[in-house]
Write a protein that holds these residues in place. Structure first.
Motif, mmCIF file in Angstrom:
data_model
loop_
_atom_site.group_PDB
_atom_site.id
_atom_site.type_symbol
_atom_site.label_atom_id
_atom_site.label_comp_id
_atom_site.label_asym_id
_atom_site.label_seq_id
_atom_site.Cartn_x
_atom_site.Cartn_y
_atom_site.Cartn_z
ATOM 1 N N SER A 17 1.108 -0.796 0.129
ATOM 2 C CA SER A 17 0.087 0.295 -0.086
ATOM 3 C C SER A 17 0.966 1.580 -0.031
ATOM 4 O O SER A 17 1.677 1.142 0.231
ATOM 5 C CB SER A 17 -0.747 -0.590 1.198
ATOM 6 O OG SER A 17 -1.789 1.510 0.984
ATOM 7 N N ASP A 18 0.247 2.739 -0.637
ATOM 8 C CA ASP A 18 0.911 3.507 -0.573
ATOM 9 C C ASP A 18 1.245 4.098 0.874
ATOM 10 O O ASP A 18 1.891 4.902 1.166
ATOM 11 C CB ASP A 18 0.060 5.093 -1.220
ATOM 12 C CG ASP A 18 -1.155 5.057 -0.701
ATOM 13 O OD1 ASP A 18 -1.351 4.209 0.061
ATOM 14 O OD2 ASP A 18 -1.600 6.131 -1.755
ATOM 15 N N SER A 19 0.296 3.651 2.035
ATOM 16 C CA SER A 19 0.647 4.367 2.979
ATOM 17 C C SER A 19 2.006 3.045 3.873
ATOM 18 O O SER A 19 2.097 4.095 4.591
ATOM 19 C CB SER A 19 -0.040 3.398 3.940
ATOM 20 O OG SER A 19 -0.424 2.211 4.051
ATOM 21 N N TRP B 290 4.892 3.750 2.231
ATOM 22 C CA TRP B 290 5.931 4.312 1.666
ATOM 23 C C TRP B 290 6.701 5.092 2.561
ATOM 24 O O TRP B 290 7.830 5.206 2.772
ATOM 25 C CB TRP B 290 5.172 5.281 0.766
ATOM 26 C CG TRP B 290 6.559 6.367 0.485
ATOM 27 C CD1 TRP B 290 6.808 7.519 0.084
ATOM 28 C CD2 TRP B 290 7.907 5.783 -0.638
ATOM 29 N NE1 TRP B 290 8.058 7.841 -0.472
ATOM 30 C CE2 TRP B 290 8.540 6.810 -0.864
ATOM 31 C CE3 TRP B 290 8.090 4.829 -0.790
ATOM 32 C CZ2 TRP B 290 9.284 6.538 -1.764
ATOM 33 C CZ3 TRP B 290 9.720 3.635 -1.373
ATOM 34 C CH2 TRP B 290 10.707 5.438 -1.999
ATOM 35 N N GLN C 180 10.455 3.591 2.417
ATOM 36 C CA GLN C 180 11.378 4.860 2.077
ATOM 37 C C GLN C 180 12.641 4.662 2.459
ATOM 38 O O GLN C 180 13.866 5.202 1.906
ATOM 39 C CB GLN C 180 10.603 6.019 1.818
ATOM 40 C CG GLN C 180 11.410 7.423 1.316
ATOM 41 C CD GLN C 180 10.674 8.729 1.386
ATOM 42 O OE1 GLN C 180 9.502 9.292 2.018
ATOM 43 N NE2 GLN C 180 10.775 9.400 0.494
ATOM 44 N N ILE D 123 3.994 -1.065 -5.815
ATOM 45 C CA ILE D 123 3.008 -1.184 -4.642
ATOM 46 C C ILE D 123 2.497 -1.973 -5.368
ATOM 47 O O ILE D 123 1.661 -2.266 -6.520
ATOM 48 C CB ILE D 123 2.091 0.123 -4.344
ATOM 49 C CG1 ILE D 123 2.834 1.444 -3.990
ATOM 50 C CG2 ILE D 123 1.045 -0.303 -3.854
ATOM 51 C CD1 ILE D 123 2.478 1.943 -3.895
#
Length: 160
Positions: free
Chosen positions: A9-11, A13, A17, A34
């Motif tokens: 999920s982008d959450s 990241w 990161q 993703i």
């Protein structure tokens, strides 16, 4: 060396990161995607296949809650997989347990909850086993880390 980084999920990241930043610092080629083990299994399988074809040395997979992503990635490749448990629920303990409890014959290396930076460093150590330049870079990194601790201690001692 090439490392493939995947999250569900982008959450994720915000944490993952940290791995990408370390890979960039070392100049390691990488790709980030993703792809959900549950919601987009075909995309995940294609990502793993494509990254193997592109020469990925290992995979870093971040997942929270049930944390199936690292295990599914491991089922799709014979390359090393490093799982990063994410604190989606239960403080990340559910993800940690899900990743470390892989069945016999399907290993997934696991770092601390939220330990994406260490996942990248472990990937670099894997690559350094067959890449002298990367091994020297990693040794220099470790030396710099030790020097930072020494400087902090000197500062503390001067304040006492």
């Amino acid at each position: 060396m090439r490392v493939a980084v995947v999250m569900g999920s982008d959450s994720d990241w915000k944490v993952m990161q940290g791995a990408v930043n370390i890979l960039k610092e070392f100049g390691v080629e990488h790709r980030v995607a993703i792809a959900s083990a549950h919601r987009t299994p075909e995309k995940l399988a294609q990502f793993v296949h494509d990254e193997e074809a592109a020469g990925a040395t290992c995979f870093i997979a971040g997942a929270g809650a049930a944390a199936h992503l690292p295990g599914v990635v491991a089922s799709l490749t014979c390359r090393p997989v490093i799982g990063v448990p994410l604190a989606a629920s239960l403080g990340g303990l559910d993800a940690l347990l899900a990743i470390v409890q892989m069945p016999s014959g399907m290993p997934v290396a696991t770092v601390a909850i939220g330990g994406a930076k260490n996942a990248a460093l472990l990937a670099i150590q894997i690559g350094a086993a067959s890449d002298e330049k990367l091994a020297r870079q990693f040794a220099d990194y470790r030396k710099e880390q030790a020097e930072k601790v020494e400087k902090k201690d000197q500062k503390l001692q001067a304040e006492l």
